[in-house]
Design a protein around this motif. Structure first.
Motif, mmCIF file in Angstrom:
data_model
loop_
_atom_site.group_PDB
_atom_site.id
_atom_site.type_symbol
_atom_site.label_atom_id
_atom_site.label_comp_id
_atom_site.label_asym_id
_atom_site.label_seq_id
_atom_site.Cartn_x
_atom_site.Cartn_y
_atom_site.Cartn_z
ATOM 1 N N SER A 201 -0.065 -0.560 42.444
ATOM 2 C CA SER A 201 -0.953 -1.122 43.472
ATOM 3 C C SER A 201 -2.338 -1.361 42.872
ATOM 4 N N GLN A 202 -3.111 -2.203 43.539
ATOM 5 C CA GLN A 202 -4.461 -2.527 43.085
ATOM 6 C C GLN A 202 -5.456 -1.604 43.785
ATOM 7 N N LEU B 22 -9.518 -0.917 43.616
ATOM 8 C CA LEU B 22 -10.827 -1.328 43.067
ATOM 9 C C LEU B 22 -10.695 -2.155 41.785
ATOM 10 N N ASN B 23 -9.893 -3.221 41.834
ATOM 11 C CA ASN B 23 -9.665 -4.128 40.700
ATOM 12 C C ASN B 23 -8.898 -3.492 39.535
ATOM 13 N N LEU B 24 -8.467 -2.251 39.703
ATOM 14 C CA LEU B 24 -7.675 -1.600 38.651
ATOM 15 C C LEU B 24 -6.227 -1.491 39.123
ATOM 16 N N THR B 25 -5.287 -1.808 38.232
ATOM 17 C CA THR B 25 -3.875 -1.673 38.605
ATOM 18 C C THR B 25 -3.437 -0.231 38.372
#
Lengths: 160, 160
Positions: free
Chosen positions: B34-35, B37-40
């Motif tokens: 899942s994403q 804060l722009n991190l996967t």
């Protein structure tokens, strides 16, 4: 059952009581706190389900071996005792593993899940937990030896 | 050993193979991302030691029962098989408990230690892990029934 076998079983039962009792006492008395950003962070065993399960399982095993020592003369119950020994051995190994899994996260953390290690803040707590886990692991080994010894003496023959 | 007993043991061995194989497959295929804060954020079983231990233990139990089915005719080995059954039962119960302990933190978190739950972000992963744990728990129960059945048939008498 020969006299030597009976003495060995008695010795293992006493060892099992000692190990489980030590595990309960050391885990229950584990307590430490530290100041993090003006907040007091307290670590105790009852904050984690796995540690509570560990204490309950060790206490059950301790009580079971105590009761068994009082009724030790009734060797006709060997089959029931063997089944109960297996149940207790499975209970102990599962409780130790659950507590080890949580203690491992407490010590090393898990970067993938974002769980930070806490042992740096509460080293006294972590040392106590480690001691309790060693005692609990020893108790599981002792129960396995008891089962091994009982199975070995079912008939006086060697493994075929 | 009577024919009925032999059929029951065979049935339980097949069930054990099915349950352990299912546990391994469902756990190994658990994967979700899942994403945040722009991190996967990717969740997979190999990120956690307890889940790796779970897969290894279930695979060992599966292989053991498969080997046993191939050498099933040698009933003279019953004592060795019984000891190995106890070892596998303890291994399975401990691996399931370790995985359950970690899965519980993943689902509920631990506010005292500051560990946040992750199941909200990766529900597919959590569902897979839950399925694997149910299969693993069933396998441990089946092994206990195998031990119970073996002990019951050691001599053709009821519990005294």
């Amino acid at each position: 059952m020969t006299k030597t076998k009976r003495v060995l079983t008695l010795f293992l039962r006493f060892l099992a009581i000692g190990a489980t009792l030590a595990a309960v006492i050391v885990m229950v008395t584990s307590h430490d706190s530290s100041q993090v950003l003006n907040l007091t962070f307290t670590a105790k065993y009852s904050n984690e389900q796995a540690f509570k399960f560990f204490v309950i399982a060790e206490a059950i095993a301790c009580g079971y071996s105590l009761i068994l020592l009082l009724t030790f003369s009734q060797t006709s119950l060997w089959r029931l005792v063997l089944i109960l020994d297996v149940v207790i051995a499975m209970l102990l190994s599962s409780s130790v593993s659950a507590a080890v899994a949580i203690a491992h996260v407490g010590k090393k953390g898990n970067t993938h899940a974002g769980w930070l290690p806490i042992c740096g803040q509460v080293p006294k707590f972590c040392n106590h937990v480690t001691g309790a886990l060693v005692a609990g692991f020893s108790a599981a080994i002792i129960y396995f030896l008891l089962i091994f010894s009982s199975l070995y003496s079912v008939q006086n023959t060697l493994f075929l």
